[in-house]
Design a protein around this motif. Structure first.
Motif, PDB file in Angstrom:
ATOM      1  N   ASN A  37      -0.058 -20.291   1.061  1.00 29.54           N
ATOM      2  CA  ASN A  37      -0.748 -19.115   0.358  1.00 29.54           C
ATOM      3  C   ASN A  37      -0.230 -17.691   0.963  1.00 29.54           C
ATOM      4  OD1 ASN A  37      -1.914 -20.759  -1.432  1.00 29.54           O
ATOM      5  ND2 ASN A  37      -3.990 -21.173  -0.187  1.00 29.54           N
ATOM      6  N   ILE A  38      -0.214 -17.849   2.345  1.00 27.82           N
ATOM      7  CA  ILE A  38       0.393 -16.534   2.914  1.00 27.82           C
ATOM      8  C   ILE A  38       1.787 -16.367   2.703  1.00 27.82           C
ATOM      9  CG2 ILE A  38       0.787 -15.549   5.375  1.00 27.82           C
ATOM     10  CD1 ILE A  38      -1.476 -17.371   6.539  1.00 27.82           C
ATOM     11  N   SER A  39       2.640 -17.293   2.591  1.00 25.08           N
ATOM     12  CA  SER A  39       3.795 -16.964   2.253  1.00 25.08           C
ATOM     13  C   SER A  39       4.102 -16.520   0.652  1.00 25.08           C
ATOM     14  CB  SER A  39       4.783 -18.193   2.380  1.00 25.08           C
ATOM     15  OG  SER A  39       6.107 -18.004   1.932  1.00 25.08           O
ATOM     16  N   GLU A  40       3.322 -17.026  -0.053  1.00 29.50           N
ATOM     17  CA  GLU A  40       3.243 -16.514  -1.496  1.00 29.50           C
ATOM     18  C   GLU A  40       2.829 -15.177  -1.610  1.00 29.50           C
ATOM     19  OE1 GLU A  40       1.163 -19.308  -3.660  1.00 29.50           O
ATOM     20  OE2 GLU A  40       2.979 -20.777  -3.783  1.00 29.50           O
ATOM     21  N   ASN A  41       1.585 -14.801  -1.013  1.00 30.08           N
ATOM     22  CA  ASN A  41       1.233 -13.372  -0.993  1.00 30.08           C
ATOM     23  C   ASN A  41       2.232 -12.204  -0.275  1.00 30.08           C
ATOM     24  OD1 ASN A  41      -1.258 -14.389  -1.955  1.00 30.08           O
ATOM     25  ND2 ASN A  41      -2.281 -14.611  -0.246  1.00 30.08           N
ATOM     26  N   SER A  47       7.212  -7.661  -3.632  1.00 30.96           N
ATOM     27  CA  SER A  47       7.739  -7.317  -5.039  1.00 30.96           C
ATOM     28  C   SER A  47       7.333  -5.885  -5.592  1.00 30.96           C
ATOM     29  CB  SER A  47       7.552  -8.511  -5.894  1.00 30.96           C
ATOM     30  OG  SER A  47       6.209  -8.555  -6.160  1.00 30.96           O
ATOM     31  N   LEU A  48       6.094  -5.408  -5.092  1.00 27.34           N
ATOM     32  CA  LEU A  48       5.355  -4.277  -5.552  1.00 27.34           C
ATOM     33  C   LEU A  48       6.024  -3.259  -5.161  1.00 27.34           C
ATOM     34  CD1 LEU A  48       1.812  -5.609  -5.221  1.00 27.34           C
ATOM     35  CD2 LEU A  48       3.189  -5.405  -7.385  1.00 27.34           C
ATOM     36  N   LEU A  50       5.181  -1.372  -2.105  1.00 25.89           N
ATOM     37  CA  LEU A  50       4.258  -0.233  -2.025  1.00 25.89           C
ATOM     38  C   LEU A  50       4.943   0.745  -0.948  1.00 25.89           C
ATOM     39  CD1 LEU A  50       1.194  -2.828  -1.583  1.00 25.89           C
ATOM     40  CD2 LEU A  50       1.815  -1.303  -3.610  1.00 25.89           C
ATOM     41  N   SER A  51       5.649   0.220   0.181  1.00 24.90           N
ATOM     42  CA  SER A  51       6.063   1.312   0.989  1.00 24.90           C
ATOM     43  C   SER A  51       6.827   2.397   0.265  1.00 24.90           C
ATOM     44  CB  SER A  51       7.015   0.636   2.059  1.00 24.90           C
ATOM     45  OG  SER A  51       8.056  -0.102   1.568  1.00 24.90           O
ATOM     46  N   GLU A  52       7.652   2.162  -0.655  1.00 24.78           N
ATOM     47  CA  GLU A  52       8.411   3.114  -1.146  1.00 24.78           C
ATOM     48  C   GLU A  52       7.541   4.119  -2.048  1.00 24.78           C
ATOM     49  OE1 GLU A  52      11.395   0.990  -3.655  1.00 24.78           O
ATOM     50  OE2 GLU A  52      12.236   0.005  -1.973  1.00 24.78           O
ATOM     51  N   SER A  53       6.454   3.475  -2.661  1.00 27.96           N
ATOM     52  CA  SER A  53       5.525   4.374  -3.348  1.00 27.96           C
ATOM     53  C   SER A  53       4.671   5.053  -2.575  1.00 27.96           C
ATOM     54  CB  SER A  53       4.360   3.354  -4.252  1.00 27.96           C
ATOM     55  OG  SER A  53       5.265   2.484  -5.144  1.00 27.96           O
ATOM     56  N   ALA A  54       4.376   4.670  -1.267  1.00 32.35           N
ATOM     57  CA  ALA A  54       3.553   5.522  -0.330  1.00 32.35           C
ATOM     58  C   ALA A  54       4.575   6.683   0.060  1.00 32.35           C
ATOM     59  CB  ALA A  54       3.297   4.820   0.811  1.00 32.35           C
ATOM     60  N   ALA A  55       5.902   6.593   0.445  1.00 31.25           N
ATOM     61  CA  ALA A  55       6.654   7.456   0.718  1.00 31.25           C
ATOM     62  C   ALA A  55       6.772   8.382  -0.307  1.00 31.25           C
ATOM     63  CB  ALA A  55       8.103   6.863   1.026  1.00 31.25           C
ATOM     64  N   ARG A  56       7.012   7.991  -1.597  1.00 30.07           N
ATOM     65  CA  ARG A  56       7.009   9.102  -2.639  1.00 30.07           C
ATOM     66  C   ARG A  56       5.918   9.821  -2.810  1.00 30.07           C
ATOM     67  NH1 ARG A  56       9.466   4.837  -5.381  1.00 30.07           N
ATOM     68  NH2 ARG A  56       7.558   4.424  -6.581  1.00 30.07           N
ATOM     69  N   LEU A  57       4.749   9.369  -2.611  1.00 36.32           N
ATOM     70  CA  LEU A  57       3.320  10.039  -2.824  1.00 36.32           C
ATOM     71  C   LEU A  57       3.163  11.017  -1.662  1.00 36.32           C
ATOM     72  CD1 LEU A  57       0.610  10.441  -4.041  1.00 36.32           C
ATOM     73  CD2 LEU A  57      -0.178   8.467  -2.691  1.00 36.32           C
ATOM     74  N   ARG A  58       3.623  10.679  -0.563  1.00 34.94           N
ATOM     75  CA  ARG A  58       3.536  11.927   0.678  1.00 34.94           C
ATOM     76  C   ARG A  58       4.494  12.667   0.333  1.00 34.94           C
ATOM     77  NH1 ARG A  58       3.144   6.991   4.091  1.00 34.94           N
ATOM     78  NH2 ARG A  58       5.295   6.943   4.346  1.00 34.94           N
ATOM     79  N   GLU A  59       5.598  12.703  -0.290  1.00 32.37           N
ATOM     80  CA  GLU A  59       6.384  13.938  -0.192  1.00 32.37           C
ATOM     81  C   GLU A  59       5.954  14.776  -1.341  1.00 32.37           C
ATOM     82  OE1 GLU A  59      10.039  12.316  -1.416  1.00 32.37           O
ATOM     83  OE2 GLU A  59      10.767  11.440   0.249  1.00 32.37           O
ATOM     84  N   MET A  60       5.320  14.305  -2.297  1.00 31.38           N
ATOM     85  CA  MET A  60       4.601  14.925  -3.429  1.00 31.38           C
ATOM     86  C   MET A  60       3.280  15.904  -3.042  1.00 31.38           C
ATOM     87  SD  MET A  60       4.368  12.139  -6.696  1.00 31.38           S
ATOM     88  CE  MET A  60       3.619  13.189  -7.718  1.00 31.38           C
ATOM     89  N   ILE A  61       2.634  15.285  -1.944  1.00 27.85           N
ATOM     90  CA  ILE A  61       1.652  15.929  -1.487  1.00 27.85           C
ATOM     91  C   ILE A  61       2.203  17.202  -0.639  1.00 27.85           C
ATOM     92  CG2 ILE A  61      -0.172  15.900   0.233  1.00 27.85           C
ATOM     93  CD1 ILE A  61      -0.918  13.062  -0.478  1.00 27.85           C
TER      94      ILE A  61
END
Length: 491
Positions: A37-41, A47-48, A50-61
């Motif tokens: 279960n840990i491996s699948e999570n 696959s989401l 998230l780190s790339e999305s957070a970086a883009r959000l910081r740039e927008m702020i």
């Protein structure tokens, strides 16, 4: 060639799977499922992106934030007080600089204090009357001509049964309740004659006289201003009932003379504050005065002037009440913070006097201490530990044993005058004290601790009466509250 590479990759995968199986070989099924279960999570969150999305959000702020303004540092004021610098370290001659003027400190305005009344006699003019002065002079003449009631018949104690019956016949009505003036009542006294005259000392230096024979009752009230601070002690002279002596916090002791219509000044000490006094001799010529700072004064009224004969320093920090033994008048008792002392007036020393007897049974502040009125065989004290103590003072020696203790609520709070248990002048084995109980009442206790009677007034008595006084020969009781109202029970 490509086939050989594919075969090699399959062999590597199979080896990795065998190694993983070997790693999981020692785990339980539950642990294997948990790791799976840990491996699948982890794969899911990877696959989401998230780190790339957070970086883009910081740039927008950062793009939306306003540019930071460069704040200018405030300039140092030239007239401001800066750091102290040593002229010696700066190699500067101090004589070149003149000292700056120190600004004057603001004057502190003290709270308004009641000014002392001028020394000397004061005319006995009622401040609550504007009518004909001749009518008031006639009233004063009536009071002056009334003689003291004989106490020969009252020296013999009544039985408790008859005493209770007489107390039960005393009633109160609307005609015997009157508000004399504003402010708390600090002291009370009843004229020792057949007239029903009540005297009360008030918080703001007034003395109120109420003649109950007048109707309507307001016509019998006369208010005077012989003092500027609370009147803490009042006595009609045992030698001349036309003299009313009053003592005040303002450091004055005066004698209201009904025949002369003046308040004569007996003793004045503007550097001290008085708390209580009593007569050392039956002709009322010599007095013992207690001070709030713990000192005492001997005053002789026969001596010209308004000073003392002797000023005595005691071992007490504060004196609240002073009372002289009715038989052996060389002894007197003082009540202080947590101690009660009995002194011998013949051994008083101006440099410092030690008590003959000290009573140390009290745990908290003491409000009063009084000898029984006829023989002085009992001594009652009122203490803030909700206890009335009666001592056996039949033999004034090195020890005075405790006779009885009475549990009684003495916590009056901040706004009420403190309770003071006093003896009935004609029944020396019974004490009278105010009560915090509901309904409001004034209680009478026997020296054994048993309750003898409770004065209930219904709608006529709806407040606490901390200060009470009983007539020396008649069954008249006057109780004063902290609003300037006097309640009288009489038969």
């Amino acid at each position: 060639m490509s086939g050989l590479c594919a075969a090699a990759e399959e062999m590597a995968d199979s080896r990795q799977q065998l190694q993983v199986k070997d790693d999981f070989s020692g785990l339980s099924p539950y642990e294997r499922k948990r790791l799976k279960n840990i491996s699948e999570n982890a794969n899911f969150f990877a696959s989401l992106h998230l780190s790339e999305s957070a970086a883009r959000l910081r740039e927008m702020i950062k793009e939306r934030e306003p540019p930071k303004s460069k704040r200018k540092k405030p300039k140092k004021r030239e007239n401001g007080i800066g750091c102290r610098r040593s002229l010696r370290l700066l190699n500067v001659d101090p004589s070149e600089f003149s000292l700056s003027k120190v600004p004057a400190l603001p004057t502190v305005v003290e709270a308004d204090k009641e000014p002392l009344l001028p020394p000397g006699p004061l005319e006995m003019n009622p401040e609550n009357r504007d009518d004909n002065s001749e009518l008031f002079k006639g009233v004063l003449q009536t009071w002056a001509e009334v003689k003291k009631t004989s106490t020969k018949n009252s020296e013999k104690l009544s039985s408790i049964k008859s005493y209770k019956a007489n107390l039960g016949s005393m009633v109160i009505s609307e005609d015997t309740v009157c508000k004399v003036t504003k402010g708390s009542i600090f002291s009370m006294a009843l004229h020792p004659s057949e007239i029903s005259l009540v005297a009360a000392g008030f918080k703001y230096g007034q003395i109120g006289l109420w003649d109950l024979t007048h109707q309507p009752k307001e016509d019998g009230v006369y208010v005077f201003q012989p003092h500027s601070l609370p009147v803490s002690c009042l006595y009609f002279s045992p030698a001349n009932p036309a003299h009313l002596l009053s003592l005040s916090y303002d450091g004055t002791l005066r004698c209201g003379d009904f025949s002369k219509a003046v308040f004569e000044e007996v003793y004045r000490n503007e550097r001290s504050s008085f708390s209580s006094f009593d007569f050392l001799v039956e002709d009322a010529s010599t007095l013992i005065v207690g001070h709030w700072d713990g000192s005492m004064s001997l005053v002789d009224r026969r001596t010209p002037g308004t000073s003392y004969e002797k000023l005595i320093k005691s071992s007490m920090k504060k004196i609240r009440t002073v009372h002289v033994h009715p038989v052996h008048r060389q002894y007197f008792v003082t009540a202080g913070l947590r101690d009660v002392h009995i002194y011998d007036v013949r051994r008083l020393n101006s440099r410092g006097s030690q008590p003959l007897i000290s009573l140390t049974e009290h745990m908290k502040s003491i409000a009063s201490a009084y000898f029984s009125p006829l023989t002085g065989n009992r001594l009652v004290t009122t203490c803030a530990d909700c206890t009335l103590r009666i001592f056996d003072s039949s033999s004034v020696s090195s020890q005075i044993p405790l006779f009885t203790t009475i549990r009684h609520n003495t916590i009056t709070g901040r706004w009420l005058t403190r309770f003071q248990a006093v003896w009935d002048p004609k029944q020396e084995d019974c004490i009278i004290v105010g009560s915090m109980a509901h309904p409001r009442q004034i209680e009478v206790f026997h020296e054994t601790g048993k309750r003898v009677h409770s004065f209930l007034g219904g709608e006529c008595l709806v407040s606490v009466c901390p200060i009470n006084a009983m007539h020396p020969t008649r069954y008249i009781l006057a109780g004063g509250n902290s609003c300037g109202r006097i309640h009288v029970f009489m038969n």
